[in-house]
Design a protein around this motif. Structure first.
Motif, mmCIF file in Angstrom:
data_model
loop_
_atom_site.group_PDB
_atom_site.id
_atom_site.type_symbol
_atom_site.label_atom_id
_atom_site.label_comp_id
_atom_site.label_asym_id
_atom_site.label_seq_id
_atom_site.Cartn_x
_atom_site.Cartn_y
_atom_site.Cartn_z
ATOM 1 N N UNK A 1 43.944 48.338 -1.716
ATOM 2 C CA UNK A 1 44.595 47.113 -1.253
ATOM 3 C C UNK A 1 43.819 46.497 -0.109
ATOM 4 N N UNK A 2 43.227 47.334 0.753
ATOM 5 C CA UNK A 2 42.398 46.797 1.839
ATOM 6 C C UNK A 2 41.151 46.122 1.284
ATOM 7 N N UNK A 3 40.501 46.777 0.336
ATOM 8 C CA UNK A 3 39.287 46.213 -0.239
ATOM 9 C C UNK A 3 39.552 44.903 -0.962
ATOM 10 N N UNK A 4 40.557 44.905 -1.834
ATOM 11 C CA UNK A 4 40.899 43.688 -2.557
ATOM 12 C C UNK A 4 41.458 42.615 -1.625
ATOM 13 N N UNK A 5 42.201 43.038 -0.616
ATOM 14 C CA UNK A 5 42.730 42.083 0.358
ATOM 15 C C UNK A 5 41.620 41.412 1.143
ATOM 16 N N UNK A 6 40.599 42.185 1.496
ATOM 17 C CA UNK A 6 39.446 41.615 2.197
ATOM 18 C C UNK A 6 38.740 40.601 1.308
ATOM 19 N N UNK A 7 38.501 40.974 0.071
ATOM 20 C CA UNK A 7 37.836 40.082 -0.873
ATOM 21 C C UNK A 7 38.650 38.806 -1.094
ATOM 22 N N UNK A 8 39.951 38.950 -1.326
ATOM 23 C CA UNK A 8 40.804 37.784 -1.548
ATOM 24 C C UNK A 8 40.859 36.896 -0.307
ATOM 25 N N UNK A 9 40.941 37.480 0.869
ATOM 26 C CA UNK A 9 40.980 36.702 2.103
ATOM 27 C C UNK A 9 39.699 35.895 2.270
ATOM 28 N N UNK A 10 38.559 36.503 1.983
ATOM 29 C CA UNK A 10 37.283 35.788 2.082
ATOM 30 C C UNK A 10 37.253 34.616 1.099
ATOM 31 N N UNK A 11 37.707 34.843 -0.117
ATOM 32 C CA UNK A 11 37.714 33.787 -1.125
ATOM 33 C C UNK A 11 38.655 32.649 -0.726
ATOM 34 N N UNK A 12 39.856 33.002 -0.278
ATOM 35 C CA UNK A 12 40.830 31.982 0.094
ATOM 36 C C UNK A 12 40.323 31.174 1.289
ATOM 37 N N UNK A 13 39.749 31.855 2.278
ATOM 38 C CA UNK A 13 39.223 31.129 3.434
ATOM 39 C C UNK A 13 38.024 30.268 3.054
ATOM 40 N N UNK A 14 37.223 30.726 2.097
ATOM 41 C CA UNK A 14 36.080 29.927 1.629
ATOM 42 C C UNK A 14 36.551 28.644 0.954
ATOM 43 N N UNK A 15 37.758 28.652 0.420
ATOM 44 C CA UNK A 15 38.327 27.441 -0.179
ATOM 45 C C UNK A 15 39.022 26.589 0.886
ATOM 46 N N UNK A 16 39.754 27.221 1.793
ATOM 47 C CA UNK A 16 40.549 26.471 2.770
ATOM 48 C C UNK A 16 39.721 25.834 3.878
ATOM 49 N N UNK A 17 38.676 26.491 4.330
ATOM 50 C CA UNK A 17 37.888 25.945 5.444
ATOM 51 C C UNK A 17 37.290 24.581 5.085
ATOM 52 N N UNK A 18 36.672 24.405 3.914
ATOM 53 C CA UNK A 18 36.192 23.056 3.582
ATOM 54 C C UNK A 18 37.316 22.023 3.436
ATOM 55 N N UNK A 19 38.512 22.470 3.068
ATOM 56 C CA UNK A 19 39.637 21.546 2.949
ATOM 57 C C UNK A 19 40.084 20.988 4.298
ATOM 58 N N UNK A 20 39.644 21.625 5.384
ATOM 59 C CA UNK A 20 39.997 21.117 6.714
ATOM 60 C C UNK A 20 39.409 19.732 6.962
ATOM 61 N N UNK A 21 38.353 19.373 6.226
ATOM 62 C CA UNK A 21 37.793 18.023 6.370
ATOM 63 C C UNK A 21 38.693 16.980 5.707
ATOM 64 N N UNK A 22 39.539 17.408 4.777
ATOM 65 C CA UNK A 22 40.464 16.492 4.105
ATOM 66 C C UNK A 22 41.755 16.360 4.901
ATOM 67 N N UNK A 23 42.358 17.487 5.228
ATOM 68 C CA UNK A 23 43.591 17.481 6.022
ATOM 69 C C UNK A 23 43.566 18.697 6.942
ATOM 70 N N UNK A 24 43.134 18.470 8.162
ATOM 71 C CA UNK A 24 42.879 19.548 9.111
ATOM 72 C C UNK A 24 44.098 20.412 9.384
ATOM 73 N N UNK A 25 45.231 19.794 9.662
ATOM 74 C CA UNK A 25 46.409 20.553 10.088
ATOM 75 C C UNK A 25 46.924 21.474 8.979
ATOM 76 N N UNK A 26 47.125 20.937 7.793
ATOM 77 C CA UNK A 26 47.681 21.740 6.698
ATOM 78 C C UNK A 26 46.746 22.885 6.334
#
Length: 115
Positions: free
Chosen positions: A29-54
């Motif tokens: 769960x730690x390994x998969x959680x780390x991988x999933x967190x990296x993937x989700x953040x890789x998607x969300x960080x660029x979205x901050x240019x569209x809507x920073x707060x959300x």
């Protein structure tokens, strides 16, 4: 003759009888959680240019859930309850990421000039 209840308890195809929720140390769960967190953040960080707060709030929740996953692994007593909590936190990371992407895209589409 065994009853249906006894057969269900031994059925390895039931979600609650899976090894990941019965005998795991939690490392998966730690390994998969780390991988999933990296993937989700890789998607969300660029979205901050569209809507920073959300996007930032979604990313913060993902980091908090991942932190809770790590803390649960090292603080909770081994067993089914720890693994269930870790699996739930893992699912929470995925859910928060998905909802955040949906909300940002919906806000963008609804805004003037959005497509």
């Amino acid at each position: 003759m065994t009853s249906d209840g006894d057969r269900r308890e031994d059925d390895p195809t039931l979600m609650r009888n899976q090894p990941a929720l019965q005998t795991s140390t939690g490392a998966i769960w730690l390994g998969l959680g780390t991988l999933l967190t990296i993937i989700v953040l890789a998607v969300l960080v660029p979205l901050m240019s569209i809507h920073t707060v959300i996007a930032a709030v979604g990313a913060a929740f993902v980091v908090i859930l991942y932190g809770a996953l790590v803390v649960t692994r090292f603080v909770s007593a081994p067993g089914r309850s720890r693994l269930t909590v870790m699996a739930s936190l893992f699912g929470g990371i995925a859910l928060v990421g998905l909802v955040t992407v949906f909300v940002v895209s919906s806000v963008q589409a609804a805004s003037p000039g959005g497509s």
